[in-house]
Design a protein around this motif. Structure first.
Motif, PDB file in Angstrom:
ATOM      1  N   ILE A 513      45.992  56.215  43.621  1.00 16.42           N
ATOM      2  CA  ILE A 513      46.163  54.810  43.998  1.00 16.42           C
ATOM      3  C   ILE A 513      46.664  54.009  42.795  1.00 16.42           C
ATOM      4  O   ILE A 513      46.206  54.231  41.663  1.00 16.42           O
ATOM      5  CB  ILE A 513      44.818  54.219  44.505  1.00 16.42           C
ATOM      6  N   ALA A 514      47.591  53.094  43.040  1.00 13.64           N
ATOM      7  CA  ALA A 514      48.153  52.250  41.971  1.00 13.64           C
ATOM      8  C   ALA A 514      47.031  51.597  41.173  1.00 13.64           C
ATOM      9  O   ALA A 514      46.115  51.007  41.748  1.00 13.64           O
ATOM     10  CB  ALA A 514      49.037  51.175  42.600  1.00 13.64           C
ATOM     11  N   ASP A 515      47.117  51.691  39.844  1.00 11.47           N
ATOM     12  CA  ASP A 515      46.062  51.137  38.985  1.00 11.47           C
ATOM     13  C   ASP A 515      46.348  49.661  38.683  1.00 11.47           C
ATOM     14  O   ASP A 515      46.689  49.290  37.553  1.00 11.47           O
ATOM     15  CB  ASP A 515      45.960  51.966  37.693  1.00 11.47           C
ATOM     16  N   VAL A 516      46.185  48.838  39.695  1.00 11.94           N
ATOM     17  CA  VAL A 516      46.506  47.403  39.564  1.00 11.94           C
ATOM     18  C   VAL A 516      45.538  46.720  38.600  1.00 11.94           C
ATOM     19  O   VAL A 516      45.922  45.812  37.859  1.00 11.94           O
ATOM     20  CB  VAL A 516      46.474  46.724  40.958  1.00 11.94           C
ATOM     21  N   SER A 517      44.281  47.185  38.576  1.00 12.04           N
ATOM     22  CA  SER A 517      43.285  46.515  37.723  1.00 12.04           C
ATOM     23  C   SER A 517      43.592  46.702  36.235  1.00 12.04           C
ATOM     24  O   SER A 517      43.051  45.988  35.394  1.00 12.04           O
ATOM     25  CB  SER A 517      41.877  47.016  38.050  1.00 12.04           C
ATOM     26  N   HIS A 518      44.478  47.638  35.896  1.00 13.20           N
ATOM     27  CA  HIS A 518      44.916  47.786  34.504  1.00 13.20           C
ATOM     28  C   HIS A 518      45.745  46.568  34.085  1.00 13.20           C
ATOM     29  O   HIS A 518      45.703  46.133  32.935  1.00 13.20           O
ATOM     30  CB  HIS A 518      45.759  49.070  34.359  1.00 13.20           C
ATOM     31  N   PHE A 519      46.521  46.022  35.037  1.00 13.19           N
ATOM     32  CA  PHE A 519      47.430  44.900  34.729  1.00 13.19           C
ATOM     33  C   PHE A 519      46.783  43.540  34.974  1.00 13.19           C
ATOM     34  O   PHE A 519      47.200  42.551  34.402  1.00 13.19           O
ATOM     35  CB  PHE A 519      48.691  45.005  35.604  1.00 13.19           C
ATOM     36  N   ILE A 520      45.798  43.503  35.883  1.00 12.12           N
ATOM     37  CA  ILE A 520      45.161  42.220  36.204  1.00 12.12           C
ATOM     38  C   ILE A 520      43.759  42.237  35.616  1.00 12.12           C
ATOM     39  O   ILE A 520      42.865  42.900  36.122  1.00 12.12           O
ATOM     40  CB  ILE A 520      45.125  41.991  37.740  1.00 12.12           C
ATOM     41  N   ARG A 521      43.595  41.505  34.518  1.00 13.11           N
ATOM     42  CA  ARG A 521      42.318  41.531  33.807  1.00 13.11           C
ATOM     43  C   ARG A 521      41.405  40.409  34.298  1.00 13.11           C
ATOM     44  O   ARG A 521      41.883  39.318  34.652  1.00 13.11           O
ATOM     45  CB  ARG A 521      42.540  41.406  32.291  1.00 13.11           C
ATOM     46  N   PRO A 522      40.097  40.643  34.333  1.00 14.29           N
ATOM     47  CA  PRO A 522      39.156  39.682  34.914  1.00 14.29           C
ATOM     48  C   PRO A 522      39.246  38.298  34.288  1.00 14.29           C
ATOM     49  O   PRO A 522      39.316  38.168  33.066  1.00 14.29           O
ATOM     50  CB  PRO A 522      37.783  40.310  34.635  1.00 14.29           C
ATOM     51  N   GLY A 523      39.259  37.269  35.153  1.00 12.61           N
ATOM     52  CA  GLY A 523      39.107  35.888  34.699  1.00 12.61           C
ATOM     53  C   GLY A 523      40.359  35.177  34.257  1.00 12.61           C
ATOM     54  O   GLY A 523      40.337  33.964  34.056  1.00 12.61           O
ATOM     55  N   ASN A 524      41.508  35.901  34.087  1.00 11.05           N
ATOM     56  CA  ASN A 524      42.710  35.151  33.678  1.00 11.05           C
ATOM     57  C   ASN A 524      43.369  34.504  34.909  1.00 11.05           C
ATOM     58  O   ASN A 524      42.941  34.720  36.049  1.00 11.05           O
ATOM     59  CB  ASN A 524      43.683  36.019  32.868  1.00 11.05           C
ATOM     60  N   ALA A 525      44.409  33.701  34.675  1.00 10.27           N
ATOM     61  CA  ALA A 525      45.026  32.936  35.771  1.00 10.27           C
ATOM     62  C   ALA A 525      45.612  33.858  36.842  1.00 10.27           C
ATOM     63  O   ALA A 525      45.579  33.533  38.039  1.00 10.27           O
ATOM     64  CB  ALA A 525      46.114  32.020  35.209  1.00 10.27           C
ATOM     65  N   LEU A 526      46.142  35.009  36.441  1.00 12.56           N
ATOM     66  CA  LEU A 526      46.714  35.967  37.389  1.00 12.56           C
ATOM     67  C   LEU A 526      45.605  36.527  38.292  1.00 12.56           C
ATOM     68  O   LEU A 526      45.782  36.660  39.507  1.00 12.56           O
ATOM     69  CB  LEU A 526      47.402  37.100  36.609  1.00 12.56           C
ATOM     70  N   ASP A 527      44.467  36.810  37.703  1.00 12.42           N
ATOM     71  CA  ASP A 527      43.321  37.324  38.464  1.00 12.42           C
ATOM     72  C   ASP A 527      42.814  36.262  39.440  1.00 12.42           C
ATOM     73  O   ASP A 527      42.546  36.546  40.617  1.00 12.42           O
ATOM     74  CB  ASP A 527      42.206  37.726  37.483  1.00 12.42           C
ATOM     75  N   GLU A 528      42.702  35.024  38.960  1.00 16.05           N
ATOM     76  CA  GLU A 528      42.188  33.938  39.812  1.00 16.05           C
ATOM     77  C   GLU A 528      43.110  33.670  40.995  1.00 16.05           C
ATOM     78  O   GLU A 528      42.655  33.452  42.110  1.00 16.05           O
ATOM     79  CB  GLU A 528      41.988  32.664  38.982  1.00 16.05           C
ATOM     80  N   GLU A 529      44.430  33.713  40.735  1.00 15.50           N
ATOM     81  CA  GLU A 529      45.406  33.475  41.819  1.00 15.50           C
ATOM     82  C   GLU A 529      45.339  34.603  42.849  1.00 15.50           C
ATOM     83  O   GLU A 529      45.372  34.361  44.058  1.00 15.50           O
ATOM     84  CB  GLU A 529      46.815  33.361  41.233  1.00 15.50           C
TER      85      GLU A 529
END
Length: 939
Positions: A513-529
């Motif tokens: 499965i695509a490791d999306v959580s590697h690119f989207i780190r907890p709490g930053n604006a990308l994660d919140e959006e």
């Protein structure tokens, strides 16, 4: 400089403690005006509220007849709260937003606070947030006997005065004035007494003579701001909030969510909050009892005496009157509702006594232009039938006729039949594809704005490549013959598979499965959006991504012949598909083929192909069949819902063909391994985090849900057992008719309608984990992190569980996880509704160009005055009504026990095959619909 506030506070134990709060004041907070030589440059650790751009040195913007010289605007709290549509307009620039105002707005309205923060961040608007509460010359103490509100009003006036004095000291610049905008009469009078230039919003907007359209966007000042001339009181007064809260506490009133009826504008239900099971749903009927509540408001209701209880109305009533003050007609309609009914049909009935929380949003719809020549006041008809019409004032009625527009509600006075509102935006012509898609997204609350710069800055810099750091805690699986199988045209490839025989004769199967959580780190604006969006929404011709395209279609997409980061679930199985070992690892893969379902099927079926990928696919397919049989033997349901696919014209993009989707063996193959991975991961994260696992459950339907299915089957001499999922699955398998092969599909479609919605939940907040449809004791979503935020959280939990990533506080906070699940469930539900609405719109486009089409159909449901039919060719459902305006009503006899409807002398049963004419009814441009007429049998 330091000032402190001291106050006494009583603790829970009853002790009195003295609390001292330190409040720092500074002299180095800049005014925000560009090139101001009196202010120090903003320090790196300066106030975070300040916008990056600040105010222009020479303010540009609309010319005002009241203040022709250059000026900045400074609004107070109420003006910002109520006139945010005006402040967002591109014409309004160079506005100072005080910290006092921002804090008050934040406390009173989260949506408006977010909107004003976005405006402050927009460099083209030149809005500046001034930290007046920490500036030595603008901070003020609250006087004895002064209310917080009066103190804040005074703080705003002090800041305006300071700004005007400060700007006068800037040499070589044309004198710039600060204009105070307030709709508060007392505040304005005090400002004028203190020598401050102050105007109401309306006065200032009227002075912008080059922009008359802005007047339409003015919100009514208050509920009393625009009284209707007749002045007749229609509605009872709302009980004040303090008394409502006391009444709810003492049990006089009940609090709940108000749900308006789509079919009857004089009826609603209130879903009571809490555990009052016996009064879970309260009916409200009649204009006065509805008392100005709007769909989704949180209201307080008072139960009526039992002799005043009513039954849910079966009458369809649409509000189509133009004469807004004709209350006698409303009372006439209300009398229609009160027909004599069986006592068993009566339900708890109440009246709305007050509003606890308004849930108003901007509404899409169309203008119903007034018949009076030169009139400025018109009625707006929302696209959602559950929302009342809204009275707006506009000078653009001729331009807006036939357009889809957005309107906001401002208030609903007691003497007005409809709420007052104001025009916000013109979306475009009704019926236009782009416009209707925009309406559809807005009405289903689908976040679809382009990703902001604040979000995009957290994306990896291109060109991107895998580094040594990325390889930490990862296995290199690039040597494996991995491939993906997806629908044609799929660019967001979440999952890939491999299958190979190992030395001991067993089989190794991997789901990658695509490791999306590697690119989207907890709490930053990308994660919140991504968390806010919750899911990707697939419309007929458009995809609204949950994550930016660089990730969804490129770096995270497991495309062939490129190295990609993955999260792998790998099993060792025997040839009976029994799992011997399971392991999870972060990995790096290189997919050898991106196949469609048809291409994968062709490889499996072709005797000439024996390469590694084809061998892998055959192994997967063989195991998938065994897994599916086991699952079904266990009691998993195989249900049916007709899915449609449109074939588009390559130039006009209009639908030219419509057919039901054909499912191949390979669809089932992929599905089996995705289900298996989801179950394996669910068990792992629950074992590691019994309190914090994000899981998915599917509740068993209440027995009454199955009544329609059981009765329909009985009418065809078939028995459907519903005491367990396994019993239902087995009886559906047996429900075959040699003379009527489509009957089994119809029964499965009907069974789907009986089901409950599957939902996300936090394991520490629930004890029922069972997934009814899959007959699995535990389940989650792990396999689609590009398009579902739930899967990103599951990836993070799994990564912590195997030591591949570190945890963070919110991940192990069950209350925050429960709130997140609530948002995810809402977003998934809305995405489903939006997808259905998109199919409905494209179906209308298809039949618009077809004229009248004659097709075979099957009856799915019978109603008192109609039958609901399904057309297998198009997977299309529609209602055939037997009552038409202007035509004599036929004799109708409805039988609920043997679901049937007799029209004159013809009896129609559930599952009867009929012929219908299909056409587009465009008589109501806003609510166009597919109309169906029964052709055979003749009635």
């Amino acid at each position: 400089m330091l000032t402190s506030r001291t106050f006494l506070k009583r603790t829970r134990a009853g002790a009195v403690v003295k609390v001292v709060r330190e409040h720092y004041l500074r002299e180095d907070i800049p005014c925000g005006a560009a090139h101001c030589r009196l202010c120090p440059p903003r320090a790196a650790d300066g106030p975070p509220a300040a916008a990056a751009t600040g105010l222009q040195a020479r303010p540009s913007g609309a010319a005002s007849s009241l203040c022709p010289s250059p000026h900045y605007l400074l609004p107070d709290t109420n003006l910002l709260l109520h006139q945010i549509d005006i402040l967002e307009d591109p014409v309004i620039k160079n506005v100072i937003v005080l910290q006092t105002v921002l804090q008050e707005v934040r406390n009173r309205s989260a949506p408006v606070y977010k909107r004003i923060r976005d405006v402050i961040q927009n460099p083209e608007k030149h809005f500046y947030s001034f930290t007046n509460e920490h500036h030595r010359e603008t901070y003020i103490e609250q006087k004895q006997g002064e209310t917080s509100n009066d103190r804040n009003d005074r703080a705003i006036r002090v800041a305006v005065k300071w700004y005007n004095d400060h700007l006068k000291k800037i040499e070589d610049e044309e004198n710039i004035q600060v204009i105070f905008l307030t709709n508060d009469k007392t505040n304005k009078e005090k400002a004028l007494e203190e020598g401050i230039t102050a105007y109401t919003c309306e006065e200032y907007i009227k002075s912008l003579t080059a922009n008359p359209d802005l007047l339409d966007r003015l919100a009514c000042v208050s509920d009393e701001g625009k009284e209707i001339e007749s002045g007749k009181i229609i509605f009872p007064e709302h009980v004040p909030l303090s008394k409502l809260q006391q009444g709810i506490k003492s049990g006089i009133y009940l609090q709940g969510t108000y749900r308006a009826s789509r079919d009857n504008y004089l009826e609603a239900t209130v879903w009571v909050h809490g555990d009052a099971e016996e009064n879970k749903e309260i009916i409200v009927q009649g204009l006065k009892h509805l008392n100005r509540a709007v769909h989704e408001d949180i209201v307080a209701v008072e139960l009526l005496a039992k002799d005043e209880w009513v039954a849910p109305s079966s009458v369809v009533l649409q509000d189509d009157g133009q004469n807004e003050d004709d209350i006698e007609k409303e009372e006439e309609k209300e009398s229609i509702l009160k027909t004599s009914v069986n006592k068993d049909m009566l339900r708890p009935t109440g009246r709305v006594v007050g509003i606890i929380k308004r849930n108003w949003r901007p509404f899409c719809g169309m203008l119903s232009k007034s018949q009076i020549k030169e009139a400025r006041r018109h009625l707006f008809t929302p696209a959602d039938r559950r929302i009342p019409r809204i009275r707006i004032e506009t000078r653009q009625a001729d331009t807006l006729e036939g357009q889809r527009i957005i309107v906001a509600i401002d208030g609903w006075p007691r003497n007005s039949r409809y709420p007052n509102g104001h025009f916000v935006k013109n979306l475009g012509s009704a019926g236009d594809k782009e416009t209707e898609t925009e309406v559809l997204l807005l009405e289903h609350d689908v976040p679809h704005q382009p990703f902001s710069q604040g979000v995009l800055k957290f994306l990896p810099k291109m060109p991107w490549s895998i580094t040594e750091q990325d390889m930490k805690y990862r296995e290199d699986l690039r040597h494996l013959y991995v491939c993906s199988v997806d629908p044609p045209g799929c660019t967001d490839i979440d999952d890939a598979l491999h299958c190979r025989e190992v030395e001991n004769g067993n089989i190794e199967v991997g789901v990658h499965i695509a490791d999306v959580s590697h690119f989207i780190r907890p709490g930053n604006a990308l994660d919140e959006e991504s968390a806010k969006r919750g899911t990707t929404v697939y419309l007929c011709e458009k995809r609204i991504d949950m994550v930016p395209e660089l990730l969804s279609s490129n770096l995270c997409s497991l495309r062939s012949n490129v190295d990609r980061l993955a999260f792998s679930c790998i099993w060792e199985m025997n040839h009976k598909a029994e799992i011997l070992k399971t392991r999870f690892t972060k990995s790096i893969i290189n997919s050898k083929a991106s196949l469609t379902y048809a291409e994968a099927q062709m490889r499996i079926d072709s005797a000439a192909m024996n390469d590694e990928i084809t061998t892998s696919l055959r192994g997967l397919n063989k195991l998938a069949k065994i897994l599916k049989k086991k699952r079904i033997d266990n009691g998993a349901l195989t249900l049916s819902s007709p899915e449609v696919r449109f074939h588009m014209d390559s130039e006009t993009h209009d639908p030219i063909d419509l057919q039901t989707k054909e499912l191949k063996e390979t669809n089932s193959m992929v599905e089996e391994f995705m289900l298996l991975a989801n179950v394996s991961v669910a068990q792992k994260i629950y074992d590691e985090f019994p309190e914090f696992a994000l899981l998915r459950k599917h509740p068993a339907p209440p027995p009454s849900n199955y009544d329609i299915l059981v009765k329909a089957a009985k009418s065809k001499d078939l028995e459907i057992k519903t005491d367990s999922a396994k019993a239902l699955a087995e009886s559906l398998d047996k429900a075959e008719s040699p003379t009527f092969p489509y009957l089994n599909t119809l029964l499965r479609i009907l069974a789907t309608r009986c089901m409950m919605q599957a939902v996300y939940f936090c394991s520490g907040m629930d004890n029922d984990f069972h997934h009814y449809g899959l007959a699995s004791p535990i389940y989650t979503h792990f396999t689609s992190p590009i398009r579902r935020y739930s899967d990103i959280i599951v990836h993070r939990l799994l990564a912590v569980a195997i030591g591949a990533d570190s945890t963070y506080p919110d991940l192990l906070d069950k209350h925050k996880l429960a709130d997140m699940c609530k948002n995810l469930n809402y977003r998934h539900k809305m995405a489903q509704y939006a997808q259905r609405a998109s199919v409905a719109f494209h179906t209308q486009l298809f039949f618009k160009n077809k004229g009248v089409v004659n097709e075979d159909a099957y009856i799915l449901f019978v109603r008192k005055n109609a039958v609901v039919v399904l057309i297998p060719k198009y997977g299309l459902e529609g209602t055939v009504f037997f009552e038409e305006k202007g035509k004599p009503t036929p004799r109708l006899d409805y039988n609920n026990e043997v679901p049937s409807l007799t029209v004159e002398d013809t009896t129609l049963h559930v599952f009867d095959k009929v012929k219908v004419n299909i056409m587009l009814d465009a008589s109501n441009i806003q609510h166009q619909k597919i109309r169906m007429v029964l052709v055979e049998p003749k009635v």
